[in-house]
Design a protein around this motif. Structure first.
Motif, short mmCIF file in Angstrom:
data_model
loop_
_atom_site.label_atom_id
_atom_site.label_comp_id
_atom_site.label_asym_id
_atom_site.label_seq_id
_atom_site.Cartn_x
_atom_site.Cartn_y
_atom_site.Cartn_z
N THR A 157 0.85 -1.19 0.00
CA THR A 157 0.00 0.00 0.00
C THR A 157 0.89 1.24 0.00
OG1 THR A 157 -1.69 -1.19 1.25
CG2 THR A 157 -1.86 1.20 1.20
N GLY A 158 0.68 2.11 -1.01
CA GLY A 158 1.64 3.17 -1.26
C GLY A 158 1.49 4.41 -0.41
N THR A 159 0.28 4.76 0.02
CA THR A 159 0.07 6.00 0.78
C THR A 159 -0.90 5.76 1.92
OG1 THR A 159 -1.81 6.73 -0.57
CG2 THR A 159 0.40 7.37 -1.32
N ASN A 160 -1.02 6.74 2.80
CA ASN A 160 -1.95 6.62 3.94
C ASN A 160 -3.40 6.84 3.52
OD1 ASN A 160 0.27 6.22 5.54
ND2 ASN A 160 0.36 8.33 6.29
N TRP A 161 -3.64 7.21 2.25
CA TRP A 161 -5.01 7.44 1.78
C TRP A 161 -5.32 6.59 0.54
CZ3 TRP A 161 -1.04 10.94 2.04
CH2 TRP A 161 -0.45 11.33 0.83
N SER A 162 -4.55 5.52 0.29
CA SER A 162 -4.81 4.65 -0.86
C SER A 162 -6.18 3.99 -0.73
CB SER A 162 -3.72 3.57 -0.96
OG SER A 162 -2.47 4.15 -1.24
N LYS A 163 -6.95 4.04 -1.80
CA LYS A 163 -8.32 3.53 -1.79
C LYS A 163 -8.42 2.21 -2.56
CE LYS A 163 -10.08 7.13 0.36
NZ LYS A 163 -8.84 7.82 0.69
N VAL A 203 -10.51 -4.57 -6.08
CA VAL A 203 -9.41 -3.97 -6.82
C VAL A 203 -8.70 -2.95 -5.92
CG1 VAL A 203 -10.87 -2.17 -7.81
CG2 VAL A 203 -8.73 -2.75 -8.93
N SER A 204 -7.35 -2.96 -6.00
CA SER A 204 -6.54 -2.04 -5.21
C SER A 204 -5.26 -1.75 -5.95
CB SER A 204 -6.23 -2.65 -3.83
OG SER A 204 -5.39 -1.80 -3.09
N GLY A 205 -4.72 -0.57 -5.79
CA GLY A 205 -3.45 -0.19 -6.42
C GLY A 205 -2.29 -0.51 -5.51
N LYS A 206 -1.15 -0.87 -6.09
CA LYS A 206 0.01 -1.23 -5.29
C LYS A 206 1.17 -0.29 -5.58
CE LYS A 206 2.09 -4.63 -8.45
NZ LYS A 206 2.59 -5.99 -8.58
N LYS A 207 2.13 -0.31 -4.67
CA LYS A 207 3.37 0.44 -4.83
C LYS A 207 4.41 -0.50 -5.40
CE LYS A 207 6.81 3.01 -2.17
NZ LYS A 207 7.20 3.47 -0.81
N THR A 208 4.89 -0.22 -6.63
CA THR A 208 5.86 -1.10 -7.29
C THR A 208 7.27 -0.72 -6.90
OG1 THR A 208 5.96 0.31 -9.22
CG2 THR A 208 4.30 -1.41 -9.24
N SER A 239 5.37 4.89 -9.76
CA SER A 239 4.92 5.53 -8.53
C SER A 239 3.69 4.80 -8.03
CB SER A 239 4.60 7.02 -8.79
OG SER A 239 3.49 7.13 -9.65
N PRO A 240 3.39 4.92 -6.75
CA PRO A 240 2.26 4.16 -6.19
C PRO A 240 0.92 4.64 -6.76
CG PRO A 240 3.13 5.70 -4.58
CD PRO A 240 4.09 5.70 -5.72
N ILE A 241 -0.01 3.69 -6.84
CA ILE A 241 -1.39 4.01 -7.22
C ILE A 241 -2.13 4.43 -5.95
CG2 ILE A 241 -3.54 3.06 -8.11
CD1 ILE A 241 -1.89 1.26 -9.91
N VAL A 242 -2.70 5.64 -5.97
CA VAL A 242 -3.32 6.20 -4.77
C VAL A 242 -4.81 5.89 -4.69
CG1 VAL A 242 -1.64 8.05 -4.57
CG2 VAL A 242 -3.68 8.41 -5.94
N GLY A 243 -5.42 5.49 -5.81
CA GLY A 243 -6.85 5.21 -5.77
C GLY A 243 -7.34 4.51 -7.02
N VAL A 244 -8.40 3.72 -6.86
CA VAL A 244 -9.04 3.05 -7.98
C VAL A 244 -10.55 3.18 -7.83
CG1 VAL A 244 -7.19 1.39 -8.39
CG2 VAL A 244 -8.98 0.86 -6.74
N SER A 245 -11.25 3.09 -8.95
CA SER A 245 -12.72 3.14 -8.94
C SER A 245 -13.23 2.22 -10.04
CB SER A 245 -13.20 4.58 -9.16
OG SER A 245 -14.59 4.67 -9.09
N TRP A 246 -14.28 1.44 -9.73
CA TRP A 246 -14.80 0.43 -10.66
C TRP A 246 -16.31 0.63 -10.79
CZ3 TRP A 246 -12.91 -5.32 -10.35
CH2 TRP A 246 -13.34 -6.02 -11.49
N ALA A 284 2.32 -2.09 -16.23
CA ALA A 284 3.27 -2.50 -15.19
C ALA A 284 2.81 -2.08 -13.81
CB ALA A 284 4.64 -1.91 -15.48
N ARG A 285 1.98 -1.06 -13.74
CA ARG A 285 1.53 -0.56 -12.44
C ARG A 285 0.02 -0.74 -12.30
NH1 ARG A 285 4.88 2.85 -14.63
NH2 ARG A 285 3.29 4.29 -15.36
N ARG A 286 -0.51 -1.75 -12.96
CA ARG A 286 -1.96 -1.92 -12.91
C ARG A 286 -2.43 -2.32 -11.50
NH1 ARG A 286 -3.74 -7.31 -13.43
NH2 ARG A 286 -2.08 -8.83 -13.71
#
Length: 499
Positions: free
Chosen positions: A435-441, A452-457, A463-470, A491-493
């Motif tokens: 989890t990349g940030t303190n507000w990752s959604k 679904v969630s974004g990861k820090k590669t 760069s980390p994914i801070v949020g996703v929406s489906w 690569a950062r999906r």
């Protein structure tokens, strides 16, 4: 003191004159004694009876003169001692007189200084009196204006009451017409009608996992913090450190509008159920509401004293729930435009969500790693779930039917909990997921079968994914480096888990 000094001087002068007189008398007596002694010696030499008698008389006179001389010496000694004593007294009086003069000088200077200060104070008091008079005149004027305003307010209240009665009468008439129309529609359409159970837009169609990236673009001039799809899936909103919210067309990837007004970074965006309004939470301790049709702000919700990390609409868009790092959750009435409930959470709030149609149950994820459930009507904490994560909870998301809740954490795991029992249903994790940030959604898929969630590669260029929406078959992800992807495989999906 001066009179006493003058008396002592006069006495001293008298004694000095008397002493001089006594000394003169003594010298005269001595001269006379010497003369008589010579005469006695002459008479003794002559030896006649007459001379002897005269000599005896002279000797007696000499003896008497000697006694007088002795008395004069005694008186002179006494006067000398008294003169010395008077000199000592005179020195003391002179010292006292000098001290008195010094005291008089000092007191005179002090009196002069105090007189000057007194004059300054008198002038200051006069100035204050003038100021007081001016203030009293202004107060009188303001009181007159206030009385006029009170009278005007009473007139307006009477007019408002009359208008309110007319408005209520008109609304009742319109309500009667609408009720009649609804009764007619219900009769013509049959018993089937929408229910509150599908207010989240539950779909019976199975969700399709996206496999390609259809659009990728730079969304802002600064780091992106949040992204959200509209309920219809035609728009996406992003918030950034550039203090702006941007609305994007999903089909073309083009910018539709830019919403401004935030004074610091935008941390969370959310559409209402009809996609007419957009809610933004900001680090300037406020949440703001914009009308997407006009692009103008409608409400600024101020009252938090810390960064606002999350804000959500209730289903009918009449209220807003916000969570802040000031350790409070606030419920805002949008019709009244102010806070109607404040809940103290004892830990900074990273995310909030609503679990039922009327917005009476709120879930919140916190900096202290705990998940809490709240009754918005009473403001009480219904349940605190502890020990589910080893790091702070960055997001909370309810399932479509509201029976489950998804949590994302800095311990690099996600958990699904049953809302009814508060028990963990499943724990989700993946190799390399961080989890990349303190507000990752993170969020559920529309059918609730996937997460679904974004990861820090670990790649340097990533760069980390801070949020996703489906929504429907569309997934949108936002990277911290200003990039937004409308989705497929990169690569950062985002990491997608099957429940």
């Amino acid at each position: 003191m001066v009179e006493s000094y003058n008396g002592l001087v006069q006495k001293l002068t008298f004694y000095v004159d008397q002493n001089k007189h006594l000394e003169s008398s003594a010298q005269s007596s001595k001269d006379q004694h010497d003369k008589m002694a010579r005469q006695v010696n002459v008479l003794r030499e002559q030896g006649s009876p007459m001379n002897q008698k005269k000599s005896a008389e002279l000797e007696a006179q000499v003896a008497r003169l000697k006694e007088e001389q002795a008395e004069h010496y005694k008186s002179q000694a006494t006067n000398t001692q008294r003169l010395l004593d008077m000199n000592d007294v005179l020195h003391v009086k002179e010292a006292n007189l000098a001290q008195g003069k010094e005291d008089i000088r000092r007191l005179t200077e002090s009196n002069t200084f105090l007189a000057r200060k007194n004059q300054e104070m008198v002038e200051l008091v006069n100035e204050k009196n003038v100021t007081i008079q001016v203030i009293q005149d202004e107060l009188t004027t303001l009181q007159l204006e206030m009385s006029k305003l009170d009278e005007r307010q009473r007139d307006l209240e009477r007019e408002n009451a009359q208008l309110l009665q007319r408005w209520l009468k008109k609304m009742n008439e319109e309500a009667d017409r609408m009720n009649a129309g609804n009764a007619f529609l219900e009769k013509s359409m049959g018993p089937e009608s929408p229910t509150q159970s599908n207010w989240r837009g539950a779909s019976s169609i199975f969700s399709i996992i996206p496999q390609i990236s259809s659009k990728k673009f730079t969304a802002h001039d600064a780091e992106v913090n949040t992204v959200a799809l509209s309920n219809g899936g035609s728009m996406a909103a992003t918030g950034s450190n550039d203090k702006k919210i941007r609305i994007w067309d999903i089909k073309t990837g083009s910018l539709k509008s830019t919403l401004t007004g935030c004074l610091q970074s935008v941390m969370c965006v959310s559409f209402n159920a009809t996609d007419e309004l957009l809610l933004g939470a900001s680090n300037d301790n406020a949440a703001r509401l914009w009308h997407l049709g006009t692009g103008r702000p409608r409400h600024t919700l101020t009252g938090h004293i810390g960064k606002v990390f999350s804000a959500r609409f209730n289903p009918d868009s009449s209220k807003v729930v916000s969570g802040s790092h000031d350790r409070t959750i606030k419920v805002w009435d949008l019709q009244k435009g102010y806070c109607i409930r404040t809940m103290f959470t004892f830990a900074s709030v990273n995310d909030v969500c609503l679990l039922d149609f009327d917005g009476s149950t709120i879930a919140s994820g916190h900096l202290d790693n705990n998940l809490r459930f709240w009754d918005a009507r009473s403001g009480n904490c219904v349940k605190e779930v502890t020990g589910i994560h080893m790091g702070q909870i960055t997001s909370v998301c309810p399932s479509t039917d509201g029976s489950q809740i998804l949590t994302n954490s800095r311990d690099n795991t996600l958990r699904i909990l049953d809302v009814r029992t508060y028990e963990t249903v499943s724990v989700l994790h993946a190799d390399g997921y961080k989890t990349g940030t303190n507000w990752s959604k993170a969020c559920f898929s529309p059918d609730g079968q996937y997460v679904v969630s974004g990861k820090k590669t670990v790649k340097e260029q990533s760069s980390p994914i801070v949020g996703v929406s489906w929504v429907n078959s569309t997934v949108v992800s936002a990277e911290k480096d200003k990039t937004v992807v409308i989705w497929g495989t990169t690569a950062r999906r985002p990491t997608i888990y099957e429940k």
